[in-house]
Each structure stands twice: as C-alpha cells, then as structure tokens.
Motif scaffolding. Structure first.
Motif, PDB file in Angstrom:
ATOM      1  N   PRO A 461       0.814  -1.227   0.000  1.00 34.95           N
ATOM      2  CA  PRO A 461       0.000   0.000   0.000  1.00 34.95           C
ATOM      3  C   PRO A 461       0.842   1.269   0.000  1.00 34.95           C
ATOM      4  CG  PRO A 461      -0.900  -1.605   1.533  1.00 34.95           C
ATOM      5  CD  PRO A 461       0.407  -2.161   1.071  1.00 34.95           C
ATOM      6  N   GLY A 462       1.938   1.249   0.713  1.00 33.00           N
ATOM      7  CA  GLY A 462       2.798   2.425   0.728  1.00 33.00           C
ATOM      8  C   GLY A 462       3.359   2.727  -0.644  1.00 33.00           C
ATOM      9  N   ALA A 463       3.782   1.657  -1.338  1.00 30.84           N
ATOM     10  CA  ALA A 463       4.315   1.861  -2.689  1.00 30.84           C
ATOM     11  C   ALA A 463       3.231   2.360  -3.638  1.00 30.84           C
ATOM     12  CB  ALA A 463       4.909   0.554  -3.210  1.00 30.84           C
ATOM     13  N   ILE A 464       2.015   1.848  -3.487  1.00 31.59           N
ATOM     14  CA  ILE A 464       0.899   2.292  -4.343  1.00 31.59           C
ATOM     15  C   ILE A 464       0.634   3.772  -4.132  1.00 31.59           C
ATOM     16  CG2 ILE A 464      -1.587   2.061  -4.718  1.00 31.59           C
ATOM     17  CD1 ILE A 464      -1.278  -0.926  -4.172  1.00 31.59           C
ATOM     18  N   ARG A 465       0.627   4.176  -2.864  1.00 36.51           N
ATOM     19  CA  ARG A 465       0.341   5.582  -2.568  1.00 36.51           C
ATOM     20  C   ARG A 465       1.478   6.483  -3.035  1.00 36.51           C
ATOM     21  NH1 ARG A 465      -1.945   4.458   3.573  1.00 36.51           N
ATOM     22  NH2 ARG A 465      -3.806   3.268   2.892  1.00 36.51           N
ATOM     23  N   ALA A 466       2.679   6.026  -2.902  1.00 37.36           N
ATOM     24  CA  ALA A 466       3.813   6.826  -3.370  1.00 37.36           C
ATOM     25  C   ALA A 466       3.774   6.989  -4.884  1.00 37.36           C
ATOM     26  CB  ALA A 466       5.123   6.174  -2.932  1.00 37.36           C
ATOM     27  N   ALA A 467       3.481   5.882  -5.593  1.00 39.12           N
ATOM     28  CA  ALA A 467       3.402   5.959  -7.057  1.00 39.12           C
ATOM     29  C   ALA A 467       2.253   6.866  -7.495  1.00 39.12           C
ATOM     30  CB  ALA A 467       3.225   4.556  -7.635  1.00 39.12           C
ATOM     31  N   TYR A 529      -8.245   5.876  -7.980  1.00 43.90           N
ATOM     32  CA  TYR A 529      -7.357   4.899  -8.612  1.00 43.90           C
ATOM     33  C   TYR A 529      -6.510   4.194  -7.553  1.00 43.90           C
ATOM     34  CZ  TYR A 529      -4.520   3.005 -12.420  1.00 43.90           C
ATOM     35  OH  TYR A 529      -3.900   2.168 -13.312  1.00 43.90           O
ATOM     36  N   CYS A 530      -5.989   4.977  -6.609  1.00 41.16           N
ATOM     37  CA  CYS A 530      -5.176   4.390  -5.533  1.00 41.16           C
ATOM     38  C   CYS A 530      -6.016   3.438  -4.693  1.00 41.16           C
ATOM     39  CB  CYS A 530      -4.603   5.517  -4.668  1.00 41.16           C
ATOM     40  SG  CYS A 530      -3.601   4.952  -3.268  1.00 41.16           S
ATOM     41  N   GLY A 531      -7.243   3.840  -4.356  1.00 40.74           N
ATOM     42  CA  GLY A 531      -8.119   2.962  -3.572  1.00 40.74           C
ATOM     43  C   GLY A 531      -8.402   1.664  -4.282  1.00 40.74           C
ATOM     44  N   LEU A 532      -8.633   1.733  -5.604  1.00 42.45           N
ATOM     45  CA  LEU A 532      -8.898   0.500  -6.360  1.00 42.45           C
ATOM     46  C   LEU A 532      -7.683  -0.422  -6.358  1.00 42.45           C
ATOM     47  CD1 LEU A 532     -10.768  -1.143  -8.223  1.00 42.45           C
ATOM     48  CD2 LEU A 532      -9.813   0.140 -10.155  1.00 42.45           C
ATOM     49  N   GLU A 533      -6.487   0.129  -6.517  1.00 39.79           N
ATOM     50  CA  GLU A 533      -5.278  -0.703  -6.532  1.00 39.79           C
ATOM     51  C   GLU A 533      -5.051  -1.356  -5.169  1.00 39.79           C
ATOM     52  OE1 GLU A 533      -3.349  -1.625  -9.000  1.00 39.79           O
ATOM     53  OE2 GLU A 533      -4.686  -0.569 -10.377  1.00 39.79           O
ATOM     54  N   GLU A 534      -5.357  -0.626  -4.089  1.00 41.55           N
ATOM     55  CA  GLU A 534      -5.202  -1.235  -2.766  1.00 41.55           C
ATOM     56  C   GLU A 534      -6.214  -2.367  -2.568  1.00 41.55           C
ATOM     57  OE1 GLU A 534      -5.034   1.418   0.506  1.00 41.55           O
ATOM     58  OE2 GLU A 534      -3.713   2.871  -0.490  1.00 41.55           O
ATOM     59  N   LEU A 535      -7.418  -2.179  -3.047  1.00 41.37           N
ATOM     60  CA  LEU A 535      -8.420  -3.251  -2.955  1.00 41.37           C
ATOM     61  C   LEU A 535      -7.993  -4.462  -3.771  1.00 41.37           C
ATOM     62  CD1 LEU A 535     -11.782  -1.252  -3.145  1.00 41.37           C
ATOM     63  CD2 LEU A 535     -10.784  -2.379  -1.153  1.00 41.37           C
ATOM     64  N   ARG A 536      -7.427  -4.224  -4.931  1.00 47.35           N
ATOM     65  CA  ARG A 536      -6.936  -5.345  -5.741  1.00 47.35           C
ATOM     66  C   ARG A 536      -5.797  -6.072  -5.039  1.00 47.35           C
ATOM     67  NH1 ARG A 536      -6.714  -2.540 -11.790  1.00 47.35           N
ATOM     68  NH2 ARG A 536      -8.961  -2.711 -12.259  1.00 47.35           N
ATOM     69  N   LEU A 537      -4.951  -5.290  -4.382  1.00 51.95           N
ATOM     70  CA  LEU A 537      -3.838  -5.896  -3.663  1.00 51.95           C
ATOM     71  C   LEU A 537      -4.349  -6.767  -2.523  1.00 51.95           C
ATOM     72  CD1 LEU A 537      -0.712  -6.001  -3.397  1.00 51.95           C
ATOM     73  CD2 LEU A 537      -0.911  -4.081  -1.810  1.00 51.95           C
ATOM     74  N   ALA A 538      -5.344  -6.263  -1.799  1.00 42.87           N
ATOM     75  CA  ALA A 538      -5.923  -7.042  -0.707  1.00 42.87           C
ATOM     76  C   ALA A 538      -6.662  -8.256  -1.222  1.00 42.87           C
ATOM     77  CB  ALA A 538      -6.854  -6.158   0.118  1.00 42.87           C
ATOM     78  N   ALA A 539      -7.321  -8.095  -2.383  1.00 39.75           N
ATOM     79  CA  ALA A 539      -8.067  -9.232  -2.939  1.00 39.75           C
ATOM     80  C   ALA A 539      -7.142 -10.343  -3.394  1.00 39.75           C
ATOM     81  CB  ALA A 539      -8.932  -8.757  -4.104  1.00 39.75           C
ATOM     82  N   ARG A 540      -5.928 -10.031  -3.779  1.00 35.04           N
ATOM     83  CA  ARG A 540      -4.984 -11.063  -4.190  1.00 35.04           C
ATOM     84  C   ARG A 540      -4.358 -11.769  -2.996  1.00 35.04           C
ATOM     85  NH1 ARG A 540      -3.332  -7.127  -8.195  1.00 35.04           N
ATOM     86  NH2 ARG A 540      -1.531  -6.600  -6.877  1.00 35.04           N
ATOM     87  N   GLY A 541      -4.736 -11.345  -1.792  1.00 36.03           N
ATOM     88  CA  GLY A 541      -4.225 -12.005  -0.605  1.00 36.03           C
ATOM     89  C   GLY A 541      -2.823 -11.617  -0.237  1.00 36.03           C
ATOM     90  N   LEU A 542      -2.313 -10.523  -0.740  1.00 37.91           N
ATOM     91  CA  LEU A 542      -0.969 -10.092  -0.406  1.00 37.91           C
ATOM     92  C   LEU A 542      -0.957  -9.513   0.990  1.00 37.91           C
ATOM     93  CD1 LEU A 542       0.127  -8.437  -3.764  1.00 37.91           C
ATOM     94  CD2 LEU A 542       0.599 -10.731  -2.922  1.00 37.91           C
ATOM     95  N   PHE A 543       0.178  -9.604   1.647  1.00 36.14           N
ATOM     96  CA  PHE A 543       0.320  -9.124   3.013  1.00 36.14           C
ATOM     97  C   PHE A 543       0.362  -7.604   3.015  1.00 36.14           C
ATOM     98  CE2 PHE A 543       2.802  -7.997   6.786  1.00 36.14           C
ATOM     99  CZ  PHE A 543       2.077  -8.682   7.755  1.00 36.14           C
ATOM    100  N   VAL A 544      -0.469  -6.993   3.859  1.00 35.06           N
ATOM    101  CA  VAL A 544      -0.529  -5.551   3.928  1.00 35.06           C
ATOM    102  C   VAL A 544       0.349  -5.064   5.073  1.00 35.06           C
ATOM    103  CG1 VAL A 544      -2.041  -3.566   4.194  1.00 35.06           C
ATOM    104  CG2 VAL A 544      -2.860  -5.618   3.028  1.00 35.06           C
ATOM    105  N   GLY A 545       1.290  -4.235   4.797  1.00 31.26           N
ATOM    106  CA  GLY A 545       2.122  -3.627   5.827  1.00 31.26           C
ATOM    107  C   GLY A 545       3.522  -4.219   5.895  1.00 31.26           C
TER     108      GLY A 545
END
Length: 553
Positions: A461-467, A529-545
């Motif tokens: 999520p941090g990288a998504i927000r930075a990008a 756009y950032c919110g959608l990418e974070e939701l996609r990241l969470a939906a793929r089961g990736l570790f947040v944080g």
C-alpha cells in the motif's frame, strides 16, 4: 425594439394616423431613444395581412456609452472633483484619451429591459392596447412560425365569429390573473366591431320603378367604387382608368343616400328610396386554420420566468377555471397554446435522446482507451464534477452579490452580463460541449497512472500511494494548462454583447463553471485509482504492511 400595439377595430384611418403620430411622439420622448419610425396597414402584397388597426413602430435606442464607428467607447474630459464632464463653448463634450466614458442612459436605466419598461409607460394612450416585447427580426420569425405577433399566445377555434370573440375576451380576463404573465401584454383579438356601411336593396321598391337588381348594383358600383373604362400606357407600365363620383359626392352616408338611380322612364330616384342604408358591425379580419375560424389571445411573460413554465402555468390556470365553471367553453370551441416556446419543447424532446447518447459515446471512447470499466468510471467522474460546476455557475448568475464589484471603473456585473439564467436549449448545448472537455484532465492523469503502475508494479500500500502521489504531481501542469486555455477562451464569449450574444453567452456559462470546478478531478481520480489498486492488492491475498513470505523450497 418593435412596438406593435393595436387600436380598436372601429377606428377610422384618420384616427389610426393620429394615434400613430402620438405614439411616435410619446416614444421619442424617452431620453434613451434615438429614433422612432412607425407605420400603419400593410404593403401591397397578400403575404402581409395587417389591418389598419395594427401599428408597427421600430424603436432604436442609444448605446449605453458613446462609441465610435467600430463600437469602442469614447472617452471625454472629466472633472473628478466636481463630478462632471467638461464641455467646450458650444456645449460639446471634449475628447480626452485619459478621460472617462460618457454614459447616455439615466442612472436608473441599467439594461435594455428597463428601456422597454419606459417605452411601455410612455406609450399608454386611450383606445390602444399595449404590446409584447419583440425585436424586428425576432417578430418576423415568430409571425412566420405561429402567425401571431407575440412570443406566446392562445389560438381559439370555433364555429362563428361572435362566439370566438366572447371566448377570447374571457380567456384574456383570466390570463391577466396568472402570476407569471405580464397583464399589460395580454391582448385578445377584437374580431367583431368594424363598422360596415350596408346597402340592402328593397326589391319591392325597385319593382315599382321597373328596375332590376343588377341595374341598381351597377349604379352603386360605378358611383362609389368606380369602373375601369380604359387603360393608359406609360412606357412599359399600364394603369387602368377608373370612372366614379367625385369624392365630395360619396364621402358620407348622406351623400351616398342622394346617389341618383335612373329608371327606364327617365326618372332619377335617390338611392335612399330604393334601399336601406345603415351601419352594421362586422369582422375586421377573418382568420382560419384547419378549416376553423380562429381568434388569437396574445400574452407575454414577466421577467425571470421561462416561456415553457409560463405556458404550463397559464394552461393549468385556465383548466382550473373550466373545472370550476368560471370559464365556459361552448361546444365546438377549442383552444391551444402556440408560440416560440414550441421550438424549445421540440428541442427538449431531441435533447432527451442526444444527451444520454453523448454521455454513452464519451463513456465508450474512454473504455476503448483504458480497457477497464473501473478506470473509465474514475475518469467519467470528472463529467459529474463539471456538471455540478455548471449548475453552480448558473446559480451564481442569479445572485445579486455575484461579481458585484468595480475594476478599473468597470462594473463586473455589467461586463459579464450577469442576470438570472433560465434553463434553455443553449444551456444544454453548453453542457454537452462541457462533457466533451471535462474528461480531459481525468484522461491525462489516468493515462499516466496506468503507465506508472505498469512500469513499477508496486506491491505494498505504501508503494501504491507513493506511485500515485508521483503521478499526480507529474500531471498537474498539463491539467492546469488544459483548464486555463479553455477558461481564457471562454472569457471573450462571456463578455460579448453583439449579435448572437444572447445564444453564445448561455452556452458558455456551463462550460466556464464546469471547467473552473473540474480541477477537483486532479484529486478525485488519483484517490479513486489508488483505492482500487489497494483493494486489488488485498483481494490477491498479499500481506498488507510487510513484504510477502518467501515460497518454500
């Protein structure tokens, strides 16, 4: 302006000419008026069925400020301490490039509408009606479209003229009670009331003298109307030579009664002994539409009301009076509203198809660009933001405090022509133009976000927000340039006052307001756009944080 009052149908030509002269003098007495030219009757053509009772007066008013041949304001020497313009020995203003523009209107006259109100007050004469507000070209267009000399009116159709006149007068009385209708502009046709001199031949009387109907009619025709005897040729022009009684022998009822009719025995019998001569009331003009006799009730709206709303309110009021029994419509009589508002109704029906179709095409084009429904919706949100900005600007134009300031001696409300704006076809055309350009900023930001995420593939999520933050900063200048060029291009349109400004200014107002607000998409699109990418990241089961676990060997 084209001021078109009417006199009573029984007024003679001499009385109508007197009314015309008095109207010209009354209208010319308004200080803002530059020229007044009036006319009666019609041209020698069947295409202009104007009766003698209809007056057409063209009124040209002075520009608000003294201008040169190109329309630029002239400046004259001004004494700031005394608050007056300096004049030479002849009383003329002294030109001075560093001076002030000279205003030719009185202090309480702020717009051409105020001049029209002054004209209506000055032109109140006994025996004449008022007139709806029209301009020469607009009046001709309205008359070609509906046959009426007013922007709005009621067409009453019925079986006979007396019934038509009675119903028209009843409708006139009730229309004056409608709140949105200007009561001084409500005018019903006075259909029956023109005096006619009727000569009714007494068959028994002419039989005693051995006369036939045709013999008496021939004498009346020759004595009053005249009969062509020959034709004179003047070059390529030919004129009939008509023979009839001298004017003093036919210009009164008494003279007509003394017309002598020769009998077979050689006697000369006065016409009054052979016929009954009397005045009767008859129609001034007979109008018909769809095989029905027709009468008109003309009216106009008050300031601040849209034409369609006025017609709907007037129709509802008349229907209420019919249900209560106060307005009685006899059998065989019907009425319909007509006028220039019909163009707006037809245009609104087309806009109900064109507006959704335009939005769908814009959405389809955006989808073909991004191949993603979500990204397309994010970009499409800019249209919703611009839509709100357009309506906000329309609301601002109706507020008395908006742009109520003076810059370099110029009032901004006068410069931008700020006044209440009604929703019209021009407004909706402006919204359609706004929809096409409102998505530009979203496209610029979303395109760079797609490219940036495709290249870096952030996994946290941090990288998504930075990008997202980097992409947003990179696209601020292009978006500002897009908005600035559009807004600056609309400023000359908003301040225009020449021909066509009444159409172009309402079209520009939604676009100007929408483009001033559409900069919000610089924040809305990246956040979504950032919110959608974070939701996609969470939906793929990736570790947040924290980084994802290493796969087992």
């Amino acid at each position: 302006y084209l001021y078109m009052p009417t006199t009573m149908p029984h007024a003679s030509i001499g009385e109508a000419q007197d009314v015309l002269a008095k109207l010209d003098l009354a209208l010319a007495s308004v200080p803002e008026v530059e020229q007044v030219v009036g006319k009666l009757g019609r041209a020698e053509t069947p295409l202009d069925p104007a009766p003698i009772s209809m007056v057409e007066t063209v009124v040209n008013y002075k520009p608000e400020y003294k201008v040169d041949a190109d329309g630029h304001r002239l400046r004259f020497a001004y004494d700031a301490e005394e608050g007056v313009f300096l004049r030479d020995e002849r009383g003329e203003l002294i030109p001075d490039p560093e001076g002030m523009p000279f205003r030719q209107w009185r202090e309480h006259i702020r717009s051409p509408d105020d001049i029209w109100d002054e004209l209506v007050r000055a032109a109140r004469l006994p025996g004449t009606t008022s007139a709806p507000r029209l301009q020469p070209i607009a009046a001709r267009i309205v008359m070609l479209q509906s046959g009426m000399r007013a922007p709005m009116g009621v067409k009453v159709k019925g079986p006979d003229l007396e019934t038509l006149e009675r119903v028209c007068l009843d409708i006139e009385r009730f229309l004056k009670e409608v709140p949105s209708v200007a009561p001084e502009a409500v005018i019903a046709d006075r259909i029956v009331g023109k005096p006619y001199l009727e000569v009714e031949i007494d068959r028994e009387a002419i039989a005693r003298y051995g006369l036939r109907i045709t013999q008496v009619q021939d004498v009346i025709e020759v004595a009053i109307g005249g009969k062509p005897q020959t034709t004179t040729v003047e070059g390529r022009e030919r004129y009939p030579v008509r023979v009839r009684y001298a004017r003093e022998l036919r210009d009164s009822v008494e003279a007509i009664r003394r017309i002598l009719v020769p009998t077979p025995s050689g006697q000369q019998i006065p016409l009054e002994e052979l016929a009954r001569i009397r005045y009767v009331r008859g129609p001034q003009v007979i109008k018909s539409e769809d095989t029905f006799l027709t009468g008109y009730v003309l009216f106009d709206r008050k300031k601040g009301h849209a034409e369609v709303d006025v017609v709907e309110e007037a129709n509802a009021y008349l229907q209420e009076k019919i249900r209560s029994g106060e307005l009685r419509i006899p059998a065989g009589v019907s009425f319909t509203f007509a006028g220039s508002y019909e163009n707006q109704i037809r245009s609104e029906k087309k806009l109900r198809v064109v507006l959704p179709l335009a939005l769908f095409i814009i959405f389809l084009i955006l989808y073909l660009q991004f191949r993603s429904v979500w990204t397309t919706l994010f970009v499409f949100s800019g249209i919703l933001v611009a839509w709100a900005g357009g309506f906000l600007m329309i609301w601002f134009y109706g507020q008395p405090w908006f742009l109520d300031a003076t810059v370099f001696g110029e009032n901004l409300r006068d410069l931008f022509g700020v006044h209440p704006i009604n929703l019209s076809v021009a407004i909706w055309v402006g919204f359609i133009a706004l929809f096409g350009i409102a998505s530009d900023d979203g496209v610029v930001v979303a395109t760079y976000l797609d490219q940036s995420f495709a290249a870096s593939r952030p996994g946290t999520p941090g990288a998504i927000r930075a990008a997202t933050l980097v992409a947003g900063k990179r696209r601020i200048r292009p978006c500002l340039m897009t908005v600035a060029t559009t807004v600056l291009a609309l400023v000359p349109v908003l301040t225009s006052t020449g021909r066509g400004a009444d159409i172009m200014v309402p079209m520009a107002i939604p676009s100007f307001g929408g483009m001033c607000v559409v900069l919000i998409t610089l924040f809305v699109v990246p956040v979504l756009y950032c919110g959608l990418e974070e939701l996609r990241l969470a939906a793929r089961g990736l570790f947040v944080g924290s980084p994802p676990p290493e796969p087992e060997a």
